[in-house]
Write a protein that holds these residues in place. Structure first.
Motif, PDB file in Angstrom:
ATOM      1  N   SER A 232      38.651   7.951 -23.047  1.00 26.55           N
ATOM      2  CA  SER A 232      38.689   8.603 -21.734  1.00 26.55           C
ATOM      3  C   SER A 232      37.274   8.932 -21.288  1.00 26.55           C
ATOM      4  O   SER A 232      36.328   8.908 -22.092  1.00 26.55           O
ATOM      5  N   THR A 233      37.120   9.239 -19.998  1.00 29.11           N
ATOM      6  CA  THR A 233      35.833   9.633 -19.433  1.00 29.11           C
ATOM      7  C   THR A 233      36.091  10.770 -18.444  1.00 29.11           C
ATOM      8  O   THR A 233      37.246  11.057 -18.097  1.00 29.11           O
ATOM      9  N   PRO A 234      35.055  11.405 -17.921  1.00 27.07           N
ATOM     10  CA  PRO A 234      35.259  12.462 -16.921  1.00 27.07           C
ATOM     11  C   PRO A 234      35.903  11.979 -15.630  1.00 27.07           C
ATOM     12  O   PRO A 234      36.352  12.791 -14.828  1.00 27.07           O
ATOM     13  N   ALA A 235      35.965  10.662 -15.413  1.00 34.49           N
ATOM     14  CA  ALA A 235      36.594  10.120 -14.206  1.00 34.49           C
ATOM     15  C   ALA A 235      38.070   9.801 -14.423  1.00 34.49           C
ATOM     16  O   ALA A 235      38.699   9.187 -13.565  1.00 34.49           O
ATOM     17  N   LEU A 236      38.628  10.219 -15.565  1.00 31.00           N
ATOM     18  CA  LEU A 236      40.041   9.985 -15.859  1.00 31.00           C
ATOM     19  C   LEU A 236      40.817  11.284 -15.696  1.00 31.00           C
ATOM     20  O   LEU A 236      40.447  12.317 -16.257  1.00 31.00           O
ATOM     21  N   PHE A 237      41.922  11.219 -14.954  1.00 32.54           N
ATOM     22  CA  PHE A 237      42.741  12.403 -14.707  1.00 32.54           C
ATOM     23  C   PHE A 237      44.178  12.132 -15.152  1.00 32.54           C
ATOM     24  O   PHE A 237      44.451  11.086 -15.752  1.00 32.54           O
ATOM     25  N   THR A 238      45.097  13.066 -14.908  1.00 31.75           N
ATOM     26  CA  THR A 238      46.339  13.078 -15.688  1.00 31.75           C
ATOM     27  C   THR A 238      47.587  13.217 -14.838  1.00 31.75           C
ATOM     28  O   THR A 238      47.595  13.912 -13.822  1.00 31.75           O
ATOM     29  N   TRP A 239      48.637  12.598 -15.356  1.00 25.07           N
ATOM     30  CA  TRP A 239      49.966  12.601 -14.750  1.00 25.07           C
ATOM     31  C   TRP A 239      50.966  13.058 -15.807  1.00 25.07           C
ATOM     32  O   TRP A 239      51.113  12.436 -16.844  1.00 25.07           O
ATOM     33  N   ASN A 240      51.672  14.184 -15.542  1.00 25.04           N
ATOM     34  CA  ASN A 240      52.733  14.678 -16.427  1.00 25.04           C
ATOM     35  C   ASN A 240      54.086  14.267 -15.860  1.00 25.04           C
ATOM     36  O   ASN A 240      54.536  14.803 -14.839  1.00 25.04           O
ATOM     37  N   ASP A 241      54.746  13.347 -16.521  1.00 26.57           N
ATOM     38  CA  ASP A 241      56.084  12.900 -16.132  1.00 26.57           C
ATOM     39  C   ASP A 241      57.073  13.401 -17.185  1.00 26.57           C
ATOM     40  O   ASP A 241      56.678  13.916 -18.237  1.00 26.57           O
ATOM     41  N   MET A 242      58.364  13.259 -16.913  1.00 28.35           N
ATOM     42  CA  MET A 242      59.429  13.518 -17.899  1.00 28.35           C
ATOM     43  C   MET A 242      59.386  14.948 -18.442  1.00 28.35           C
ATOM     44  O   MET A 242      59.894  15.220 -19.529  1.00 28.35           O
ATOM     45  N   ASN A 243      58.816  15.881 -17.700  1.00 24.67           N
ATOM     46  CA  ASN A 243      58.582  17.226 -18.251  1.00 24.67           C
ATOM     47  C   ASN A 243      59.612  18.251 -17.811  1.00 24.67           C
ATOM     48  O   ASN A 243      59.374  19.451 -17.860  1.00 24.67           O
ATOM     49  N   GLU A 244      60.815  17.790 -17.440  1.00 26.89           N
ATOM     50  CA  GLU A 244      61.885  18.740 -17.089  1.00 26.89           C
ATOM     51  C   GLU A 244      62.366  19.610 -18.259  1.00 26.89           C
ATOM     52  O   GLU A 244      62.757  20.753 -17.984  1.00 26.89           O
ATOM     53  N   PRO A 245      62.464  19.143 -19.504  1.00 28.79           N
ATOM     54  CA  PRO A 245      62.063  17.834 -20.010  1.00 28.79           C
ATOM     55  C   PRO A 245      63.218  16.840 -19.959  1.00 28.79           C
ATOM     56  O   PRO A 245      64.386  17.211 -19.971  1.00 28.79           O
TER      57      PRO A 245
END
Length: 937
Positions: free
Chosen positions: A526-539
């Motif tokens: 990863s690098t500082p230009a990578l961000f995040t997606w949280n899916d399936m977290n109902e769960p």
């Protein structure tokens, strides 16, 4: 994984992909909902014991409530809060087990601030409290509370007598009855009571009689899933009425109309975070997120309530106006109309926890937005790339695929800011990893994208593959960070990796541990230009009841999932957001997208409306869904452009891009089995129109950014229903196919197949509205048919507003930050206008240290002025004003003179069109941070 387990898992996944309502409970299949809903309005068994009153710090009154049917006592607390808000809390007086309460700082941003409250009147049967312009009348028998503003009741509690508080108790086996010598049963208790007379009866009042047990109180089964209910029934419920209000809104997430419907002949609206594939439209089924916030609005005022409870919740709604019977309506006609005040009654039912209601007394919609924001926080100002265009798919195949997609956007001159990778980028669905064959050099890939000012996002779901060779799972297991099943062992469910376990994100220690996984040393590649997606977290749990956790799953401190289910996804989002903050040492604003959400999620990231379908109905429903979510405080929200499932045709995809360009979060996404549908592979005509829609989004980024700044500081949503700004206009109260962006833009997306025009309602009797493309003028207070061929989305700027735009479109937003502004000045009938602009570095937290500009623009009496709104903000910027367009100017000027303090006046170039009354002032050339004026003569 053995082959048998794999086959079972695949069957489970197939079943989910072809989801039906049978996978999810109805109220009749939910024991506590069925019990509460079976109650009939009438006299409440609850009475207030007036001699138990206590007053704390002149702001909170405590009283005991007695249930006269079972002699259980409850503790009632009524508090006055800052900003015209009140709080009502009801708990067991002496529970045998601590009831779950959401910790302060989780949904609530902090402990609410109290204010003084006076006792205005006190009798044997009631007490009246006062604060600001409000009175709170607490009636003893039967118990009820009325909130009165300027002598009008606006919110009432327990007026229908539907309070039901299931106290914790021990499950008891009825004792065997003794027999007398002649075989007859004896009733010792009755004999003793008769002998003791009234005195014995008074003693027995302190005892808790065994209530009649009903099915589902101590254990429950849905389909093949058993819920052990080890602590028995613990649900709470109460009715809340809105006298004088016919319409209520909020309680997302549901795929339904914006103005909530009566549930007289349907299930109640349900709040229970669930993974609902291909969800149905126009029904009250639960979806991915839950925010128990409701607003009521009429032409005089707006009020709201926040039901502070994270358990499964159902809400019934009935409207006296909507539910009038035929005879009463006929009587109204005979009598020439009725003076009866409308009223909306709601019934809130939660499986566990306590009753904790915040009453937000407005009186305006802006006030209620602010009052709710003081409780749960505001949407933090996103980085500029976050509100730009995002390109996503499940899945871009490999590094070469990413490279080609990126290159094609440049080839076809289509701007975008973020490209996303779904679950297939990982090593066997192990999050924080990369597939070494498909993505052998992820850092190089991210850096190549970042070289053009762009970012990447990867998915990180909360389920962890149960594999001791997977370092993240092994560490979590060794630290005992996992959610437990009812037997106290590590919970084992199925999700994308197969056998999975879930960290207990309800535990702050676990959230801190999760945050460290985003450090560059831990998230390799990863690098500082990578961000995040949280899916399936109902769960989402493929083999769980309703595709989620079993309710008797155990979290921190022994509480069950039933107690806080709707908070789990928010905790995942919070931990992830804090991980990105940790990575940048709290210098850079994070970007995280979450599917599940609750009250307070706005503080941590964006959300989207989940797995929609590429159908016209899903495009249409996205408008009321997003209006509801914005109303409930989660303003950074959007719907998947094009629909996640199915293959939209070119017309639908084009119209969806046009709609998405004017919604807060703008992302295209598609299922792995759909055809590729990037903008540049569409038919040429459609590609050009989609390109123009995306370019329009980028041109309005200064407006969006300013609106999000106002949202952080004031709590107001960028996307809002018309009645927020036109509160007395009844025509807008049920309208959800058009909306406002701030106060300046009116948007009416095309959502019907083959539609080449639409009726647009222009609010405001004295308002003027201008088409943003042609500047064609429309008068307010009327509905007008507007042509809308495929190339056009109907968007209109309000007369009296000034909107900042950037018209030099580049390949990404970060390359536009030093570009000049064009100011669009649309005049009202008095030939005046005003607007504002917010500027900072667009990515860091330095603005919270005063490194920003907040400018105010005005046009009045033929003079344009620009000045600072906030003397506390100051930043150096290269941004300047390239052009000012004034529309609606009735007389051609003879001169335009620029005045800047300390400089000689300068004659500017301009041109005027008498046909559309448009004046274009070219190249004032003034830095945006400079105070200046332009005088027309």
């Amino acid at each position: 994984m053995n082959w048998l387990l794999l086959c079972v898992l695949l069957i489970s996944v197939v079943e989910i992909l072809s989801v039906s309502r049978e996978n999810f409970k109805t109220c009749d299949q939910s024991g506590f909902c069925k019990r509460h809903r079976a109650m009939q309005p009438g006299s409440s068994p609850y009475v207030v014991l007036m001699d138990s009153i206590k007053i704390f710090e002149s702001s909170t009154v405590e009283l005991q409530i007695l249930n006269t049917k079972n002699n259980v006592r409850l503790l009632l607390q009524v508090s006055a809060l800052k900003d015209n808000t009140a709080r009502v809390k009801i708990n067991e007086l002496d529970p045998i087990k601590k009831r779950y309460e959401i910790p302060v700082g989780d949904a609530l941003v902090g402990e609410p601030k109290l204010q003084n409250m006076k006792v205005l009147e006190r009798t044997d049967g009631s007490i009246t409290l006062g604060f600001e312009d409000n009175k709170i009348l607490i009636t003893s028998k039967p118990f009820r509370i009325d909130f009165i503003n300027n002598d009008e009741a606006v919110v009432s509690i327990n007026t229908q007598g539907l309070l039901k508080f299931e106290h914790y108790r021990k499950k008891e086996t009825p004792p065997a009855q003794e027999e007398t010598a002649d075989g007859q049963e004896s009733d010792t208790n009755n004999e003793e009571q008769q002998e003791g007379g009234d005195e014995a009866g008074e003693e027995n009042k302190e005892e808790t009689p065994q209530e009649e047990e009903e099915s589902g109180m101590w254990e429950e089964t849905f389909k093949n899933f058993h819920d052990s209910k080890p602590f028995g029934p613990s649900s709470v419920g109460m009715d809340v009425s809105f006298p004088g209000f016919e319409h209520v809104y909020g309680i997302p997430q549901h795929a339904d109309s914006f103005a909530l419907k009566t549930t007289k002949s349907t299930d109640p609206y349900r709040l229970f975070n669930l993974d609902v594939f291909e969800y149905e439209l126009y029904n009250p089924m639960a979806l991915y997120g839950s925010i128990p916030v409701m607003m009521a609005h009429n032409e005089k005022r707006t009020v709201g309530i926040f039901w502070h409870n994270a358990a499964e919740t159902w809400i019934d709604i009935s409207s006296n106006t909507a539910d009038k019977n035929f005879l009463s309506k006929m009587a109204d006609l005979v009598n020439g109309g009725s003076n009866e005040i409308p009223q909306t009654d709601t019934h809130w039912m939660s499986e566990s926890g306590v009753i904790d209601i915040f009453i937000m007394l407005g009186p305006s919609a802006h006030d209620v937005y602010y009052q709710y924001a003081q409780l749960t926080g505001t949407t933090n100002l996103p980085p500029l790339f976050g509100i730009s265009y995002h390109q996503c798919r499940w899945n871009y195949n490999d590094q070469e695929d990413v490279k080609n997609v990126d290159a094609n956007f440049d080839l076809y001159d289509i701007p975008y800011d973020v490209i996303w990778l779904d679950i297939e980028h990982t090593d066997g669905k192990r999050y924080f990893t990369w597939d070494g064959e498909k993505f052998p050099n992820s850092e190089e890939m991210i850096n190549n994208v970042a070289a053009k000012g762009r970012k990447m996002v990867t998915i990180v779901d909360p389920h962890l593959k149960r594999d001791d060779n997977f370092a993240v799972y092994k560490e979590a297991k060794d630290l005992d960070h996992m959610v437990k099943n009812k037997d106290g062992n590590e919970y084992d469910g199925w999700c994308w990796p197969g056998s999975s376990s879930w960290p207990d994100f309800t535990n702050p220690e676990v959230r801190r541990w999760w945050a460290t996984k985003f450090l560059l040393d831990n998230y390799k590649g990863s690098t500082p230009a990578l961000f995040t997606w949280n899916d399936m977290n109902e769960p989402s749990v493929f083999n769980g009841p309703e595709i989620t956790f079993h309710k008797d799953v155990i979290h921190m401190d022994g509480f069950e999932n039933r107690d806080m289910h709707n908070l789990y996804g928010q905790y995942v989002l919070q931990a992830t957001s804090e991980g990105l903050l940790l990575r940048s040492e709290n210098k850079e604003r994070p970007f995280v997208l979450s599917r599940a959400f609750f009250a307070g999620s706005q503080r941590y990231g964006a959300i989207w409306t989940g797995d929609n379908m590429g159908e016209w109905g899903h495009l249409k429903i996205s408008l009321p869904m997003l209006l509801s979510i914005n109303l409930a405080g989660v303003t950074f929200s959007g719907a998947d452009v094009g629909g996640f499932f199915k293959n939209p045709d070119a017309e639908l995809l084009t119209r969806w891009y046009q709609a998405g360009a004017f919604q807060p979060f703008f992302r295209a996404h598609a299922h792995i089995d759909t055809k590729r549908r990037e903008p540049y592979i569409q038919p040429e005509e459609n590609m050009k129109i989609i390109r123009q829609a995306i370019i329009a989004r980028y041109s309005y980024l200064p407006l969006w950014y300013t609106l999000f700044y106002e949202g952080e500081t004031k709590g107001i949503a960028p996307m809002r229903p018309l009645w927020v700004e036109y509160p007395a206009d009844k025509n807008t109260f049920t309208m959800d196919d058009e909306y406002l962006l701030g106060t300046s833009l009116l948007v009416k997306p095309i959502t019907e197949q083959g539609q080449t025009g639409t009726q647009v309602y222009f609010p405001g009797q004295n308002e003027l509205w201008y088409d943003v493309e042609t500047f064609k003028l429309y008068n307010g207070g009327q509905s007008v048919y507007v042509d809308a061929p495929l190339s056009k989305i109907p968007v209109f700027q309000r007369g009296g507003s000034i909107v900042p735009r950037k018209l030099r479109i580049r390949r990404s937003s970060s390359l536009m930050v030093h570009d000049p502004f064009t100011l669009i000045v649309c005049l009202d009938k008095k030939e005046s206008a005003k607007g504002n602009l917010y500027v900072d570095d667009y990515h860091s937290f330095n603005y919270r240290r005063g490194e920003y500009l907040h400018r105010e623009f005005t046009f009045d009496q033929n003079e344009f002025r620009s000045q600072s709104v906030d003397v506390h903000g100051n930043i150096s910027t290269k941004e300047w004003i390239e052009k000012i367009i004034v529309v609606g100017l009735n007389k051609e000027p003879s001169k335009a003179v620029l005045n800047v303090k300390g400089k000689e006046p300068q004659i500017l170039q301009w041109e005027y069109s008498s046909y559309d009354k448009e004046l274009i002032i070219r190249k004032p050339g003034v830095n945006i941070a400079t105070d200046f004026s332009i005088q027309l003569s």
